[in-house]
Design a protein around this motif. Sequence first.
Motif, PDB file in Angstrom:
ATOM      1  N   ARG A   1       1.200  10.584  -2.394  1.00 36.35           N
ATOM      2  CA  ARG A   1       0.738  10.252  -3.757  1.00 36.35           C
ATOM      3  C   ARG A   1       1.869   9.589  -4.521  1.00 36.35           C
ATOM      4  O   ARG A   1       3.038   9.644  -4.128  1.00 36.35           O
ATOM      5  CB  ARG A   1       0.248  11.509  -4.494  1.00 36.35           C
TER       6      ARG A   1
ATOM      7  N   LEU B   1      -2.061   7.560  -7.810  1.00 35.89           N
ATOM      8  CA  LEU B   1      -2.576   6.923  -6.611  1.00 35.89           C
ATOM      9  C   LEU B   1      -2.391   7.832  -5.400  1.00 35.89           C
ATOM     10  O   LEU B   1      -1.423   8.602  -5.318  1.00 35.89           O
ATOM     11  CB  LEU B   1      -1.852   5.594  -6.363  1.00 35.89           C
ATOM     12  N   GLU B   2      -3.325   7.728  -4.478  1.00 35.24           N
ATOM     13  CA  GLU B   2      -3.257   8.490  -3.239  1.00 35.24           C
ATOM     14  C   GLU B   2      -2.863   7.561  -2.094  1.00 35.24           C
ATOM     15  O   GLU B   2      -2.828   6.337  -2.240  1.00 35.24           O
ATOM     16  CB  GLU B   2      -4.622   9.139  -2.954  1.00 35.24           C
TER      17      GLU B   2
ATOM     18  N   ALA C   1      -3.506   3.615  -1.151  1.00 35.05           N
ATOM     19  CA  ALA C   1      -3.931   2.885  -2.353  1.00 35.05           C
ATOM     20  C   ALA C   1      -3.064   1.629  -2.515  1.00 35.05           C
ATOM     21  O   ALA C   1      -1.907   1.594  -2.115  1.00 35.05           O
ATOM     22  CB  ALA C   1      -3.809   3.760  -3.589  1.00 35.05           C
ATOM     23  N   GLU C   2      -3.657   0.591  -3.134  1.00 34.34           N
ATOM     24  CA  GLU C   2      -2.919  -0.652  -3.351  1.00 34.34           C
ATOM     25  C   GLU C   2      -1.959  -0.497  -4.532  1.00 34.34           C
ATOM     26  O   GLU C   2      -2.308   0.075  -5.565  1.00 34.34           O
ATOM     27  CB  GLU C   2      -3.887  -1.813  -3.607  1.00 34.34           C
TER      28      GLU C   2
ATOM     29  N   THR D   1       0.853  -1.181   0.000  1.00 29.64           N
ATOM     30  CA  THR D   1       0.000   0.000   0.000  1.00 29.64           C
ATOM     31  C   THR D   1       0.895   1.239   0.000  1.00 29.64           C
ATOM     32  O   THR D   1       2.007   1.231   0.539  1.00 29.64           O
ATOM     33  CB  THR D   1      -0.920   0.037   1.236  1.00 29.64           C
TER      34      THR D   1
END
Length: 625
Positions: free
Chosen positions: A162, A179-180, A183-184, A157
Amino acid sequence: MTAPFQDRVNTALVAIALAGLGVGLALSLTGRAWAADAVWIAGVLPVLAALLVEIVRSLRAGEVGLDIVAALSMTAALVFGETLAAAVVALMYSGGTFLETFAEGRARREMSALLARVPRTATRHRNGALDEVPLEEIEPGDLLLIRQGDVAPVDGTLASARAVLDLSALTGESLPARLEREAEVMSGATNAGEAFDLRATRRAADSTYAGIVRLVEAAQKSKAPMARLADRYSLAFLVVTVVLATAAWWFTGDPIRAVAVLVVATPCPLILAVPVALVAGLSRAAHFGVLIKGAKPLEALARINTLILDKTGTLTDGRPKIVSIERHGTLDENEVLYYAAALDQASKHPIAQAIVADARTRGMNLPVPEDLVETAGEGVAGTVDGRRVVVGGIGFVTRQAAPPDWDRHIREPGSVIVAVSVDGVLAGHLALADALREGTADLLAGLRENGIERILLATGDRRAVAEAVTEGLGLDAVRSDLSPDQKVLLVLSERKNGPVMMVGDGVNDAPALAAADVGVAMGARGAAASAEAADVVLLVDHLNRLLPGLEVARGARRIAVESVVAGIGLSIAGMIAAAFGYLTPVQGALLQEVIDVAVILNALRALKITPRAEPSAPNAKGQGQ
């Protein structure tokens, strides 16, 4: 038995048979017949022994081939004293086997390239320092540093605010994902932005990328074998040969007639004409930038009637391009592009690089930007020609500029919108998308004309994107949001309609390429894993090479069949003549050599196959014109 060892064995057998025949003939001409017989026997026995081993292996696998005819002819010739005939048969059989082995080459190799892409070490945070540790030591919960350009070594993760990741090798999505935190992140994804921290959630062996490797290996093991062209005719020819030889001995009481029949039958055109035609086809296909990894894949390619295409990097170019520029203020479209490209020179983001490349293609001289501030995954701000410029996502830019009525701007599926503001005013926006390769519609039409009955799209991308890109192509089906194992299932399910060809370029395509009857990889820019798993590699980055490759494969197979039919007809005529006593074993062997030469010359016509849709030939480096 490994392929390199088998190659050495076949080479040794040819050398032994050739030496035995040559030395024996020399001894016979000097009057030493007994010595000649001994040398001929010595040259035949190793070939016969290897042949018997191969027959046992084939019978255990439930296969009956022409090896039995060759073994019978050599054995009978030795038993009844026709040692010269046995030596000729041994040389021609070992030569045919050697040629076929050469044609196939090393069609299957280890997935070393796929494994090599996985990093062997990772950078781990530990006690306020960074340590480089082996991949096997990473445990769930470890905090890893993923630098720009690094490949995520394990699933985890996002521990940073970001990140920008290139997922094209895993999902087929050509545009980077933003992605933030939390996130995976999948292993195998490439960091396309600034360095970030990753919290491991799985060990390396349990992660996504390792799973893809296992899928490829499993698919290769479960792949249905394609029977050789020669094997499909062998049983009938074997029956005819044995019946004629037995009848000749039974009705005349002369075993030599049976020997003559067997010698005429071996080596028959099935052993020589097929590999020669297919080797010629392999050579001809390579001329058009199509590397086919052996004779079996070429045969399979000639029988394909279902085609499954990946989208990103295969059906599309795989690189975002500007499809439209819209202005919102006083600047014209070229000025909007000018300011955006000038500022984006400072960014390594794939979208920024695409904008810069487009501007340079249009001949723009871009100044050096100043006062640069880049926000990873969002945009860049700076000064160009003394004016304050901001380039990036809509939210990032409009937070710093007074936006117009954005509700009237429709975002097309599969596109990325890059907004541009100059001196605090929104100047315009650029739409980028991964477009279809030029000539795709004509290519698909040509494939249908060449016997491809079903054409499907298989992509890990969203359905809206897939349908937008393929609109008007007339595909039989579009399958989207597919994982690597789902692509394999699609390939297997389509087998009910006949042999399946899969074309792809990413790591995520490798399992499906391995599972298909024929896997085709885009070798110029595609992942090494897909090239390893595939049966066919397009050496230039043009999907249109697929059409001449298909035409060459079908032409080579047609010529092989023609050679077989003509050669078998002549062989059967010779066998009948031998059965009636018109040919001795040695004469029969020589007659068969004449037939073999004729069918080989005919098979070599495959070197002259000219596809109807011939692309520009690749140059010496394998690049298109």
